[in-house]
Write an enzyme that holds these catalytic residues in place. Structure first.
Site, PDB file in Angstrom:
ATOM      1  N   CYS A 127      12.271  23.662  69.258  1.00  0.00           N
ATOM      2  CA  CYS A 127      13.273  23.700  68.193  1.00  0.00           C
ATOM      3  C   CYS A 127      12.640  23.732  66.806  1.00  0.00           C
ATOM      4  O   CYS A 127      12.950  24.583  65.987  1.00  0.00           O
ATOM      5  CB  CYS A 127      14.218  22.502  68.306  1.00  0.00           C
ATOM      6  SG  CYS A 127      15.492  22.483  67.025  1.00  0.00           S
TER       7      CYS A 127
ATOM      8  N   CYS B 123      14.828  26.820  66.842  1.00  0.00           N
ATOM      9  CA  CYS B 123      16.001  26.645  65.975  1.00  0.00           C
ATOM     10  C   CYS B 123      15.684  26.652  64.487  1.00  0.00           C
ATOM     11  O   CYS B 123      16.320  27.370  63.713  1.00  0.00           O
ATOM     12  CB  CYS B 123      16.709  25.326  66.299  1.00  0.00           C
ATOM     13  SG  CYS B 123      16.854  24.937  68.041  1.00  0.00           S
TER      14      CYS B 123
ATOM     15  N   LYS C  21      13.916  29.905  63.110  1.00  0.00           N
ATOM     16  CA  LYS C  21      14.890  30.984  63.300  1.00  0.00           C
ATOM     17  C   LYS C  21      16.003  30.892  62.262  1.00  0.00           C
ATOM     18  O   LYS C  21      16.387  31.905  61.658  1.00  0.00           O
ATOM     19  CB  LYS C  21      15.480  30.904  64.701  1.00  0.00           C
ATOM     20  CG  LYS C  21      16.598  31.903  64.973  1.00  0.00           C
ATOM     21  CD  LYS C  21      17.372  31.526  66.206  1.00  0.00           C
ATOM     22  CE  LYS C  21      18.233  30.289  65.984  1.00  0.00           C
ATOM     23  NZ  LYS C  21      18.986  29.887  67.189  1.00  0.00           N
TER      24      LYS C  21
ATOM     25  N   TYR D 113      21.605  35.319  73.481  1.00  0.00           N
ATOM     26  CA  TYR D 113      21.723  34.921  72.070  1.00  0.00           C
ATOM     27  C   TYR D 113      20.420  35.080  71.312  1.00  0.00           C
ATOM     28  O   TYR D 113      20.422  35.426  70.120  1.00  0.00           O
ATOM     29  CB  TYR D 113      22.261  33.489  71.964  1.00  0.00           C
ATOM     30  CG  TYR D 113      21.304  32.405  72.341  1.00  0.00           C
ATOM     31  CD1 TYR D 113      20.500  31.791  71.380  1.00  0.00           C
ATOM     32  CD2 TYR D 113      21.192  31.956  73.652  1.00  0.00           C
ATOM     33  CE1 TYR D 113      19.614  30.779  71.716  1.00  0.00           C
ATOM     34  CE2 TYR D 113      20.325  30.952  73.997  1.00  0.00           C
ATOM     35  CZ  TYR D 113      19.527  30.368  73.029  1.00  0.00           C
ATOM     36  OH  TYR D 113      18.652  29.364  73.380  1.00  0.00           O
TER      37      TYR D 113
ATOM     38  N   GLU E 194      20.359  37.361  68.044  1.00  0.00           N
ATOM     39  CA  GLU E 194      20.034  36.714  66.768  1.00  0.00           C
ATOM     40  C   GLU E 194      18.881  37.424  66.084  1.00  0.00           C
ATOM     41  O   GLU E 194      18.940  37.717  64.878  1.00  0.00           O
ATOM     42  CB  GLU E 194      19.691  35.249  67.008  1.00  0.00           C
ATOM     43  CG  GLU E 194      20.904  34.391  67.329  1.00  0.00           C
ATOM     44  CD  GLU E 194      20.551  32.966  67.680  1.00  0.00           C
ATOM     45  OE1 GLU E 194      21.430  32.099  67.565  1.00  0.00           O
ATOM     46  OE2 GLU E 194      19.385  32.708  68.073  1.00  0.00           O
TER      47      GLU E 194
ATOM     48  N   ARG F  37      20.773  45.618  79.761  1.00  0.00           N
ATOM     49  CA  ARG F  37      21.125  46.240  81.038  1.00  0.00           C
ATOM     50  C   ARG F  37      22.576  45.995  81.445  1.00  0.00           C
ATOM     51  O   ARG F  37      23.131  46.739  82.255  1.00  0.00           O
ATOM     52  CB  ARG F  37      20.205  45.732  82.138  1.00  0.00           C
ATOM     53  CG  ARG F  37      20.325  44.239  82.404  1.00  0.00           C
ATOM     54  CD  ARG F  37      19.321  43.773  83.434  1.00  0.00           C
ATOM     55  NE  ARG F  37      19.447  42.345  83.718  1.00  0.00           N
ATOM     56  CZ  ARG F  37      18.679  41.685  84.567  1.00  0.00           C
ATOM     57  NH1 ARG F  37      17.724  42.328  85.207  1.00  0.00           N
ATOM     58  NH2 ARG F  37      18.856  40.395  84.772  1.00  0.00           N
TER      59      ARG F  37
ATOM     60  N   HIS G 280      44.061  26.032  52.008  1.00  0.00           N
ATOM     61  CA  HIS G 280      44.252  27.407  51.554  1.00  0.00           C
ATOM     62  C   HIS G 280      43.602  27.617  50.183  1.00  0.00           C
ATOM     63  O   HIS G 280      43.642  26.740  49.338  1.00  0.00           O
ATOM     64  CB  HIS G 280      45.755  27.694  51.446  1.00  0.00           C
ATOM     65  CG  HIS G 280      46.076  29.095  51.027  1.00  0.00           C
ATOM     66  ND1 HIS G 280      45.980  30.169  51.888  1.00  0.00           N
ATOM     67  CD2 HIS G 280      46.478  29.587  49.826  1.00  0.00           C
ATOM     68  CE1 HIS G 280      46.322  31.264  51.233  1.00  0.00           C
ATOM     69  NE2 HIS G 280      46.617  30.950  49.994  1.00  0.00           N
TER      70      HIS G 280
ATOM     71  N   GLU H  82      41.897  28.256  57.999  1.00  0.00           N
ATOM     72  CA  GLU H  82      43.295  27.824  58.037  1.00  0.00           C
ATOM     73  C   GLU H  82      44.068  28.540  59.148  1.00  0.00           C
ATOM     74  O   GLU H  82      45.094  28.039  59.627  1.00  0.00           O
ATOM     75  CB  GLU H  82      43.967  28.064  56.694  1.00  0.00           C
ATOM     76  CG  GLU H  82      44.155  29.517  56.307  1.00  0.00           C
ATOM     77  CD  GLU H  82      44.819  29.670  54.945  1.00  0.00           C
ATOM     78  OE1 GLU H  82      45.998  29.310  54.821  1.00  0.00           O
ATOM     79  OE2 GLU H  82      44.137  30.147  54.007  1.00  0.00           O
TER      80      GLU H  82
END
Length: 459
Positions: free
Chosen positions: A46, A51, A54, A181, A185, A202, A442, A447
């Site tokens: 990580c 993580c 990255k 992922y 990424e 594939r 808002h 929302e």
């Protein structure tokens, strides 16, 4: 054996997030005598090769559109070239700092550390690569995992994800093999940094296992941003330009169109770091993929030995490894048997736009019973004002019988930040009516999660 007959109450193999957390909590909060061995850099996948670097690369790549967008909002800015050397120098400095933090945390907690590879000799003994042996009442294996290359001639000439953080310069073009992922990424990151990115997968659609509608939108947005994505396509051959392995790679894919790429990145899977550790000789059972088999308390077939994190291949996320480490400490040193909770874990994919997800996909929810699907897709205000084509998706999967929200899927900028908060409500078992009873903020994208009144479909 009595407690003082062992060198340690606990010996941890692996200095990643899970192992470090378990070690320092056992030592600092339960007064256990703890040793820890790490053969590489402290912080593990990580912090050092996953993580953290990255995400910093995600941030860097996200600035590609800032100047153009800012001009639409009245700012007189000019774009310049991306300086990989300057960024990577600063990146490596940050990783050095974080590794120092991990070492300091262990030291301040009273954990004795060894910069060495460790193997299991028996139920209570660890052999270190420096020739010494350490005994412990309990052993915790937190050795993580690693990326693997496919069984393909010249595959060793391609990159894996670990290599991307050590490039001397960015390639002009790259082929990424894979649709998970990590592949997606890095496709987005490198595209944002100005690299010509082609991606082969594939399968029929990228991000297998995630909600179909959400992953379809991510694929669409990736292509919109210039990534040359080919699904249903795999690599057959790769050949270097020169006999010494240097130069661009000639790649022959299953679709028959040979192309040249400066680099090829294999993002085709990871494997637990369980090889050559003496595990099976000690009585520890391994799965077909090399994962250490454990029970709900992370205990192996050898009662004194436990395992957490990616080496168990349960749910390979850093926060999960940390939670597994904490549950282990509570079970073994806190006197409170604590099973690991892997249910309803929120997660994010840092593509552009990001995907945040928690709970069941629409497809999985349908298999369990009748559901209502609430979804909306629209252009967010900031991008629409700047004339962008980007769209976002907000989606809730609701049990038709109980009204409980079974899953939430968001494709949007900062979806990772949003899903963390939604994850609390889903984990608590909130109903659709409780979502609706929450007043909207808002104007925001999120929302929409509390204003969708009618299902778009039922099943």
């Amino acid at each position: 054996m009595a407690k003082n007959e062992f060198d340690y109450d606990l010996f941890v193999i692996g200095g990643g997030s899970g192992g470090v957390r378990a070690a320092r909590v056992a030592a600092g909060e339960h007064d256990a005598k703890v040793g820890l061995a790490e053969e590489d850099r402290y912080g593990g996948t990580c912090v050092i090769r996953g993580c953290v670097p990255k995400k910093l690369m995600v941030f860097a790549s996200g600035y590609a559109d800032v100047v153009e967008e800012a001009q639409c909002f009245g700012w007189d800015l000019k774009a310049g070239p991306f300086d990989w050397h300057a960024f990577s120098t600063r990146l490596n400095g940050e990783l050095d700092r974080l590794e120092g933090v991990y070492r300091k945390l262990l030291k301040n907690s009273g954990v004795e550390t060894f910069d060495a590879r460790a193997r299991i000799k028996d139920a209570h003994t660890v052999a270190l690569s420096d020739g010494t042996e350490k005994t412990a009442k309990h052993i915790l294996i937190a050795s993580g995992g690693r990326p693997v290359r496919p069984d393909l001639e010249n595959a060793e000439l391609g990159l894996v994800s670990d290599d991307l953080f050590h490039l001397e310069k960015l390639p002009k073009s790259i082929l990424i093999i894979g649709g998970g992922y990590i592949a997606c990424e890095f496709a987005c990151i490198l595209n944002g940094l100005g690299v010509e990115v082609t991606q082969y997968y594939r399968g029929a659609q990228i991000l297998r296992g995630f909600d179909d509608e959400a992953r379809g939108m991510v694929a669409e947005m990736m292509q919109e941003k210039g990534i040359d994505l080919h699904v249903g396509t795999n690599i057959l051959e790769m050949t270097p330009s020169h006999e010494d392995g240097s130069g661009p790679m000639k790649v022959k894919p299953t679709n028959g169109t040979e192309r040249m790429f400066d680099q090829v990145l294999f993002a085709t899977g990871r494997r637990p770091n369980s090889d050559d550790m003496g595990l099976e000789d000690a009585g520890i059972k391994l799965g077909r993929g090399g994962e250490i088999e454990v029970d709900e308390y992370s205990q192996t077939a050898v009662p004194s030995i436990y395992a957490i994190g990616d080496v168990t291949n349960r749910l390979n996320l850093t926060p999960v490894a940390i939670r597994e480490g904490m549950a282990f400490v509570e079970t073994v040193f806190g006197g409170k048997p604590t099973p690991v909770d892997h249910d309803l874990v929120p997660s994010a994919i840092f593509t552009q736009p990001e995907m945040g997800t928690v709970g069941l996909s629409e497809e999985d929810a349908r298999d369990k019973g009748p559901v209502e699907v609430y979804a909306t897709s629209f252009k967010p205000m900031q991008g629409a004002f700047a004339g962008k084509a980007d769209r976002v998706l907000m989606k809730l999967i609701v049990c038709a019988d109980t009204r409980v929200v079974l899953g939430c899927h968001i494709v949007a900028p900062n979806a990772g930040e949003l899903i963390q908060m939604v994850g609390i409500a889903v984990k608590m078992g909130a109903t659709k009516e409780q979502f609706d009873a929450t007043c909207a903020v808002h104007p925001t994208m999120s929302e929409e999660l509390v204003t969708m009144r009618n299902p778009v479909r039922t099943a």
